[in-house]
Design a protein around this motif. Structure first.
Motif, PDB file in Angstrom:
ATOM      1  N   ARG A   1       0.835  -1.202   0.000  1.00  0.00           N
ATOM      2  CA  ARG A   1       0.000   0.000   0.000  1.00  0.00           C
ATOM      3  C   ARG A   1       0.873   1.257   0.000  1.00  0.00           C
ATOM      4  NH1 ARG A   1      -5.142   0.490   1.293  1.00  0.00           N
ATOM      5  NH2 ARG A   1      -5.157  -1.524   2.370  1.00  0.00           N
TER       6      ARG A   1
ATOM      7  N   GLU B   1       1.584   9.498  -5.800  1.00  0.00           N
ATOM      8  CA  GLU B   1       2.078  10.822  -5.425  1.00  0.00           C
ATOM      9  C   GLU B   1       3.178  11.289  -6.377  1.00  0.00           C
ATOM     10  OE1 GLU B   1       4.831  12.497  -1.776  1.00  0.00           O
ATOM     11  OE2 GLU B   1       3.309  10.983  -1.314  1.00  0.00           O
TER      12      GLU B   1
ATOM     13  N   GLU C   1       0.787   4.061  -3.029  1.00  0.00           N
ATOM     14  CA  GLU C   1       0.434   5.448  -2.708  1.00  0.00           C
ATOM     15  C   GLU C   1       1.575   6.396  -3.049  1.00  0.00           C
ATOM     16  OE1 GLU C   1      -0.716   5.324   1.367  1.00  0.00           O
ATOM     17  OE2 GLU C   1      -2.734   4.524   0.949  1.00  0.00           O
TER      18      GLU C   1
END
Length: 306
Positions: A286, A294, A290
């Motif tokens: 995860r 970004e 993420e």
């Protein structure tokens, strides 16, 4: 109630390490054990299971059919145990994260992002593999893969990271030698560079007279990854269809020339992170996904949809 075999996870850990390292001695060194201790553990495991898992010769160590099946199951169980530890530890991002990605995307986006990602997650070890071929996440022991283009139907979970236009392009040296295609049909007389893996398309999409068409392409060179294809098109070997993120700098520098742009149907290359489902997503996976969302949000690629 059957007796609980407390040594099972330890046997699995040793067995998996023997397969990973390709031998008893190498596994023993990595586990800080003696080769004889490793040999005894494997012998005990095989005796308990009542079958042979490994075949050893003077030159190599191979898995039996039963060993292959047990190895796949072992990797999943050990991963589940590791994930359980992470959950109990309050969601800390730690352990080994195995990432597989395409060569162009990995070189341009993943590798440069790793120093800051590791600084943010100091207890994590990232194991990177770059390949444009399709990988079996379980067999290749990958936690997450990043793939370009449309995904085949599978049991994997996919998370969109972003997207990029595809562009048909060639080097000025090739165009001077072979001429410039003015319509998609002109590609029939040109050397078009293509990929040799199974999911490669033998045709390119265009919009001709208001209709979406698929133009068959052929050429004298096929390759197995995008970076090699870019080098070949830069050398004047033919015309290629590549992600614009991969060739934008070369187009700006005049090393490559975009072609048939007026016939481009909005040809997009989707970028996905894919991983095995069936349970809670490990914190390390995860965190990586993420972070890549970004990273791409501030790049030339459009970020993932929210």
């Amino acid at each position: 109630m059957p007796r609980i075999l407390m040594e099972r996870s330890g046997e699995m850990e040793v067995f998996a390490r023997v397969v990973q390292e390709g031998g008893f001695s190498a596994a023993a060194r990595s586990l800080d054990l003696t080769p004889s201790a490793v040999s005894k553990l494997i012998a005990r495991l095989e005796a308990r299971l009542g079958t042979r898992l490994l075949v050893r010769t003077t030159r190599a160590l191979t898995l039996t059919e039963e060993g292959e099946a047990y190895h796949h199951a072992t990797l999943k169980i050990l991963q589940d145990l590791n994930d359980a530890d992470q959950e109990a530890a309050g969601g800390a991002v730690r352990g080994r994260l195995r990432v597989n990605t395409t060569i162009p995307f990995g070189t341009m986006f993943v590798a440069p992002a790793m120093p800051a990602f590791l600084a943010r997650n100091p207890d994590l070890i990232v194991d990177l593999s770059f390949t444009d071929g399709i990988v079996d996440l379980v067999a290749d022991k990958a936690d997450v893969a990043i793939r370009m283009g449309n995904l085949p139907d599978s049991s994997l979970i996919a998370k969109k990271l972003g997207q990029s236009r595809r562009v048909v392009c060639a080097a000025p040296s090739y165009l001077q030698r072979k001429g410039r295609p003015e319509t998609p049909a002109d590609l029939e007389r040109h050397d078009c560079l293509t990929f040799n893996f199974r999911r490669a398309r033998p045709s390119w999409p265009f919009r001709w007279q208001g209709q979406d068409i698929s133009q068959a392409v052929t050429g004298s060179l096929v390759v197995n990854n995008g970076e090699t294809m870019k080098q070949m098109v830069l050398a004047g070997a033919g015309i290629a269809r590549l992600g614009s993120f991969h060739v934008a700098t070369d187009i700006q520098a005049g090393k490559l020339v975009p072609l048939l742009e007026e016939y481009n149907p909005g040809d997009l290359e989707l970028i996905h992170a894919v991983y095995v489902g069936g349970g809670p997503l490990p914190h390390r996976v995860r965190a990586f996904i993420e972070y890549m969302i970004e990273t791409l949000a501030g790049s030339s690629l459009r970020g993932a949809e929210t």
